[in-house]
Design a protein around this motif. Structure first.
Motif, PDB file in Angstrom:
ATOM      1  N   LEU A 125       0.799  -1.220   0.000  1.00  0.00           N
ATOM      2  CA  LEU A 125       0.000   0.000   0.000  1.00  0.00           C
ATOM      3  C   LEU A 125       0.836   1.277   0.000  1.00  0.00           C
ATOM      4  N   MET A 126       2.128   1.152   0.213  1.00  0.00           N
ATOM      5  CA  MET A 126       3.004   2.324   0.132  1.00  0.00           C
ATOM      6  C   MET A 126       3.046   2.873  -1.302  1.00  0.00           C
ATOM      7  N   ASP A 127       2.763   2.021  -2.263  1.00  0.00           N
ATOM      8  CA  ASP A 127       2.680   2.440  -3.661  1.00  0.00           C
ATOM      9  C   ASP A 127       1.314   3.075  -3.867  1.00  0.00           C
ATOM     10  N   GLU A 128       1.282   4.340  -4.222  1.00  0.00           N
ATOM     11  CA  GLU A 128       0.007   5.035  -4.373  1.00  0.00           C
ATOM     12  C   GLU A 128      -0.864   4.478  -5.503  1.00  0.00           C
ATOM     13  N   ASN A 129      -0.276   3.707  -6.393  1.00  0.00           N
ATOM     14  CA  ASN A 129      -1.036   3.106  -7.488  1.00  0.00           C
ATOM     15  C   ASN A 129      -1.517   1.682  -7.173  1.00  0.00           C
ATOM     16  N   THR A 131      -3.583  -1.449  -5.934  1.00  0.00           N
ATOM     17  CA  THR A 131      -5.017  -1.738  -5.869  1.00  0.00           C
ATOM     18  C   THR A 131      -5.258  -2.815  -4.807  1.00  0.00           C
TER      19      THR A 131
END
Length: 169
Positions: A125-129, A131
Motif C-alpha cells: 500500500l506504500m505504492d500510491e497506485n 489496488t
C-alpha cells in the motif's frame, strides 16, 4: 442487552440469504478476515471488543461452532441500552433468544497481532497506485502458510484437512 442485563441475546434470522463473498474470492473480505487492514487501535487497545460498546445496538453475523454449518447466515443484534431495546421493538422483526455464549463464541475477544501479513499488506500500500488486488496477491501465500500452520497446531483440524483433501483426489 442492557449492560448488567440478563445475558440473553437476540438474533434475527433472515428469510433471504447471500452467498459468502469470501467463498467467491472477494478480495476485500479476504483482507478483512485476515486482519491485514484493521485500524491501529484494533491491534493495540481497542475498547469496543466483545461486549464493550458505546452504541445503543450492535448488528453482526453469528460466527463459531454453533452456526458453522449454516449456509444461509444468521444475524445477531445486541442491545446495550434501553434506547437500543426500544429501537429493536420498534423494528417489529422476528427474534429468537440465544445465550450470550453462543453469540460471542466466534467473536474476537483480544487484539490481534500485527504480523507478517499486515506488514506485507502495508508495504504494498506504500505504492500510491496499488489496488486491492495487488494487496490480495501479495498476502495470498502468507495467508495460505498461516492457515496451514493453524491446521498443524490442532490435531482435529489436521485430520479434517487430510480427509477433505483425500476426498478431492
Amino acid at each position: 442487552m442492557p449492560i448488567g442485563g440478563n445475558n440473553d441475546v437476540l438474533k434475527y434470522k433472515r428469510e433471504h440469504f447471500f452467498y459468502s463473498r469470501l467463498s467467491q474470492g472477494d478480495n476485500f473480505y479476504r483482507l478483512f478476515l485476515s486482519d491485514a487492514c484493521l485500524g491501529k487501535a484494533c491491534y493495540t487497545d481497542c475498547k469496543y471488543k466483545d461486549l464493550q460498546s458505546s452504541a445503543d445496538i450492535r448488528i453482526g453475523d453469528l460466527w463459531g461452532k454453533t452456526y458453522s454449518q449454516n449456509e444461509e447466515g444468521v444475524s445477531a443484534v445486541l442491545t446495550f441500552t434501553s434506547k437500543g431495546d426500544e429501537l429493536l421493538k420498534w423494528c417489529n422483526c422476528t427474534l429468537v433468544e440465544h445465550p450470550l455464549e453462543i453469540v460471542t463464541e466466534g467473536q474476537m475477544k483480544t487484539c490481534p497481532q500485527r504480523g507478517y501479513i499486515y506488514n506485507k499488506a502495508m508495504a504494498v500500500l506504500m505504492d500510491e497506485n496499488a489496488t486491492i488486488n495487488d494487496v490480495a496477491s501479495a498476502i495470498k501465500l502468507p495467508l495460505k502458510l498461516n492457515n496451514l500452520m493453524n491446521i498443524l497446531k490442532h490435531p482435529s483440524k489436521l485430520y479434517s484437512y487430510i480427509v477433505n483433501r483425500m476426498k478431492k483426489i
